[in-house]
Design a protein around this motif. Structure first.
Motif, PDB file in Angstrom:
ATOM      1  N   ILE A  13     121.572  46.014  55.772  1.00 59.24           N
ATOM      2  CA  ILE A  13     122.134  46.023  54.423  1.00 59.24           C
ATOM      3  C   ILE A  13     123.194  47.115  54.357  1.00 59.24           C
ATOM      4  CG2 ILE A  13     121.677  46.415  51.966  1.00 59.24           C
ATOM      5  CD1 ILE A  13     118.862  45.346  52.425  1.00 59.24           C
ATOM      6  N   LEU A  14     124.427  46.723  54.044  1.00 60.50           N
ATOM      7  CA  LEU A  14     125.535  47.668  53.939  1.00 60.50           C
ATOM      8  C   LEU A  14     125.558  48.244  52.529  1.00 60.50           C
ATOM      9  CD1 LEU A  14     128.218  45.454  55.744  1.00 60.50           C
ATOM     10  CD2 LEU A  14     127.035  47.438  56.714  1.00 60.50           C
ATOM     11  N   SER A  90     124.757  43.685  50.094  1.00 64.21           N
ATOM     12  CA  SER A  90     125.628  43.141  51.135  1.00 64.21           C
ATOM     13  C   SER A  90     124.865  43.099  52.451  1.00 64.21           C
ATOM     14  CB  SER A  90     126.884  44.007  51.285  1.00 64.21           C
ATOM     15  OG  SER A  90     127.738  43.498  52.284  1.00 64.21           O
ATOM     16  N   ARG A  91     124.473  41.909  52.848  1.00 67.71           N
ATOM     17  CA  ARG A  91     123.668  41.747  54.057  1.00 67.71           C
ATOM     18  C   ARG A  91     124.535  41.279  55.220  1.00 67.71           C
ATOM     19  NH1 ARG A  91     118.216  41.564  52.498  1.00 67.71           N
ATOM     20  NH2 ARG A  91     117.911  41.304  50.247  1.00 67.71           N
ATOM     21  N   ILE A  92     124.182  41.738  56.413  1.00 66.54           N
ATOM     22  CA  ILE A  92     124.866  41.303  57.630  1.00 66.54           C
ATOM     23  C   ILE A  92     123.819  41.201  58.744  1.00 66.54           C
ATOM     24  CG2 ILE A  92     125.493  43.682  58.277  1.00 66.54           C
ATOM     25  CD1 ILE A  92     128.053  42.496  59.521  1.00 66.54           C
ATOM     26  N   SER A  93     123.833  40.095  59.450  1.00 63.14           N
ATOM     27  CA  SER A  93     122.841  39.901  60.509  1.00 63.14           C
ATOM     28  C   SER A  93     123.092  40.875  61.659  1.00 63.14           C
ATOM     29  CB  SER A  93     122.890  38.462  61.032  1.00 63.14           C
ATOM     30  OG  SER A  93     124.096  38.224  61.734  1.00 63.14           O
ATOM     31  N   SER A 167     116.940  50.109  70.257  1.00 63.34           N
ATOM     32  CA  SER A 167     115.963  49.381  69.444  1.00 63.34           C
ATOM     33  C   SER A 167     116.114  49.802  67.987  1.00 63.34           C
ATOM     34  CB  SER A 167     114.546  49.685  69.925  1.00 63.34           C
ATOM     35  OG  SER A 167     114.356  49.222  71.243  1.00 63.34           O
ATOM     36  N   PHE A 168     116.078  48.818  67.088  1.00 68.48           N
ATOM     37  CA  PHE A 168     116.164  49.077  65.658  1.00 68.48           C
ATOM     38  C   PHE A 168     114.894  48.557  64.997  1.00 68.48           C
ATOM     39  CE2 PHE A 168     120.485  48.846  67.201  1.00 68.48           C
ATOM     40  CZ  PHE A 168     121.084  49.949  66.610  1.00 68.48           C
ATOM     41  N   CYS A 169     114.208  49.414  64.303  1.00 68.89           N
ATOM     42  CA  CYS A 169     112.966  49.006  63.647  1.00 68.89           C
ATOM     43  C   CYS A 169     112.835  49.722  62.306  1.00 68.89           C
ATOM     44  CB  CYS A 169     111.761  49.308  64.528  1.00 68.89           C
ATOM     45  SG  CYS A 169     111.753  50.956  65.258  1.00 68.89           S
ATOM     46  N   ARG A 170     112.261  49.047  61.371  1.00 68.29           N
ATOM     47  CA  ARG A 170     112.004  49.551  60.020  1.00 68.29           C
ATOM     48  C   ARG A 170     113.288  49.737  59.215  1.00 68.29           C
ATOM     49  NH1 ARG A 170     109.043  52.593  63.398  1.00 68.29           N
ATOM     50  NH2 ARG A 170     110.377  54.394  63.094  1.00 68.29           N
ATOM     51  N   LEU A 171     113.999  50.855  59.423  1.00 67.51           N
ATOM     52  CA  LEU A 171     115.170  51.163  58.607  1.00 67.51           C
ATOM     53  C   LEU A 171     116.329  50.211  58.930  1.00 67.51           C
ATOM     54  CD1 LEU A 171     115.186  55.071  58.800  1.00 67.51           C
ATOM     55  CD2 LEU A 171     114.359  53.628  56.933  1.00 67.51           C
ATOM     56  N   ASN A 172     116.935  49.647  57.883  1.00 69.82           N
ATOM     57  CA  ASN A 172     118.072  48.744  58.096  1.00 69.82           C
ATOM     58  C   ASN A 172     119.182  48.958  57.066  1.00 69.82           C
ATOM     59  OD1 ASN A 172     116.802  47.667  55.855  1.00 69.82           O
ATOM     60  ND2 ASN A 172     117.174  45.540  56.465  1.00 69.82           N
ATOM     61  N   LEU A 173     119.182  50.116  56.403  1.00 67.44           N
ATOM     62  CA  LEU A 173     120.210  50.434  55.408  1.00 67.44           C
ATOM     63  C   LEU A 173     121.337  51.223  56.073  1.00 67.44           C
ATOM     64  CD1 LEU A 173     117.986  51.537  52.379  1.00 67.44           C
ATOM     65  CD2 LEU A 173     119.052  49.305  52.763  1.00 67.44           C
ATOM     66  N   ILE A 174     122.504  50.624  56.180  1.00 63.16           N
ATOM     67  CA  ILE A 174     123.666  51.289  56.774  1.00 63.16           C
ATOM     68  C   ILE A 174     124.499  51.908  55.664  1.00 63.16           C
ATOM     69  CG2 ILE A 174     125.783  50.987  58.121  1.00 63.16           C
ATOM     70  CD1 ILE A 174     124.474  48.693  59.574  1.00 63.16           C
ATOM     71  N   ASN A 175     124.642  53.219  55.682  1.00 61.83           N
ATOM     72  CA  ASN A 175     125.402  53.926  54.653  1.00 61.83           C
ATOM     73  C   ASN A 175     126.898  53.840  54.954  1.00 61.83           C
ATOM     74  OD1 ASN A 175     126.082  55.465  52.462  1.00 61.83           O
ATOM     75  ND2 ASN A 175     125.484  57.419  53.364  1.00 61.83           N
ATOM     76  N   HIS A 176     127.406  52.628  54.850  1.00 61.37           N
ATOM     77  CA  HIS A 176     128.816  52.362  55.134  1.00 61.37           C
ATOM     78  C   HIS A 176     129.157  50.992  54.567  1.00 61.37           C
ATOM     79  CE1 HIS A 176     132.587  53.258  56.993  1.00 61.37           C
ATOM     80  NE2 HIS A 176     132.090  54.139  57.850  1.00 61.37           N
ATOM     81  N   PHE A 177     130.462  50.629  54.637  1.00 61.27           N
ATOM     82  CA  PHE A 177     130.836  49.291  54.165  1.00 61.27           C
ATOM     83  C   PHE A 177     131.087  48.332  55.327  1.00 61.27           C
ATOM     84  CE2 PHE A 177     134.740  51.815  54.311  1.00 61.27           C
ATOM     85  CZ  PHE A 177     135.623  50.989  55.003  1.00 61.27           C
TER      86      PHE A 177
END
Length: 309
Positions: A13-14, A90-93, A167-177
């Motif tokens: 999520i951006l 704003s979601r991005i796969s 590896s990406f787990c749990r957190l998925n909030l990207i503090n960017h656009f």
């Protein structure tokens, strides 16, 4: 979705620019107009250089390549950013994020290489004017342009592959656009030491080598200009380089600020503003800088406008 790096995150999520709905709409309208103007102005430069025989020279060949690069560069981030203003989240796969990162890292380094090629072109034009046509022939110009684009793609693979191993787990909030390297790196739940070292070592190498080429070129250009006896000659020689030098200073200033600082000094809220400037605003400024300071381009534009009317 299980990726090759065994990530458990299927999408990010951006965060973009959080604000009220009214401000979001205003930002959308303003930035949409900037994006449309960027595409339009750079496209006009490409067309004008293509159809006008006066502009069939190495300088404008590189300028048209640069204009096309700016279209690609801003299109990598702007559409997703604009859609983010219209949606609650704003979601991005994961895969789309990696693809966006790949192309962003393709066009950024390509700009470094292309600006260096343009600096070399100006160096030959000012320092060896009588041999300019012989040295900067069509074959060399094409080789420099193709080499810049190929080097950008090669660099992108080198910078993107380390991210795919995390590896990406749990957190998925990207503090960017958009999916930039460092905000994405902060979300990894595996060791990022190797990825960070590879990124900064390659970034430093690319920026310093290309910057050195520009500095050496302009060192000899300035030496040659100050030796020109007439004031008119010095002014004319300087104006042929002024546009390129302005773009170099803007681009390298933002790149060094964004990617060559110690990680402890990163502030993503501030970086988003700077990123907005160099990924969205600068691609519009660059064609305006070249057009407003270039008599040949202005003349070609006036001739084209006269024919349309």
């Amino acid at each position: 979705m299980k990726a090759g790096n065994q990530t458990s995150v299927t999408e990010f999520i951006l965060l973009g620019f959080p604000s009220s709905k009214e401000i979001q709409i205003i930002c959308f309208i303003v930035l949409l107009h900037i994006y449309i103007m960027t595409i339009a102005t750079n496209s006009i430069i490409i067309i004008i250089v293509r159809v006008n025989p006066i502009l069939h020279s190495p300088m404008y060949f590189f300028l048209s390549n640069f204009a096309f690069l700016e279209i690609c560069y801003t299109t990598t981030t702007a559409p997703k950013m604009l859609s983010g203003f219209l949606t609650e989240k704003s979601r991005i796969s994961y895969r789309s994020c990696i693809v966006q990162l790949f192309f962003f890292f393709t066009f950024g380094p390509t700009e470094l290489f292309l600006l260096s090629a343009m600096a070399y072109d100006r160096y030959i034009a000012i320092c060896y004017p009588l041999r300019y046509g012989t040295i900067m022939n069509s074959r060399l110009c094409k080789q420099l342009a193709v080499g810049s684009w190929a080097s950008g793609f090669l660099t992108s693979w080198t910078l993107t592959v380390p991210i795919t191993q995390l590896s990406f787990c749990r957190l998925n909030l990207i503090n960017h656009f958009f999916c930039d390297f460092l905000p994405l790196l902060k979300l990894a739940c595996s060791d990022t030491t190797a990825s960070e070292a590879a990124f900064f070592s390659l970034s430093w190498s690319l920026v310093l080598i290309s910057l050195l080429i520009n500095l050496v070129s302009y060192f000899y250009i300035i030496l040659t200009i100050v030796r020109i006896p007439s004031t008119t000659g010095r002014r004319k020689a300087f104006f042929t380089c002024a546009s390129h030098l302005t773009v170099v200073l803007i681009f390298y200033g933002t790149v060094i600020f964004m990617y060559l600082r110690p990680t402890a000094k990163y502030s993503f809220d501030t970086d988003k503003i700077v990123s907005l400037f160099y990924s969205v605003i600068t691609p519009l400024l660059n064609p305006l800088i070249y057009s407003l300071r270039n008599r040949d381009v202005i003349k070609a534009l006036n001739n084209a406008w006269s024919k349309i009317r």
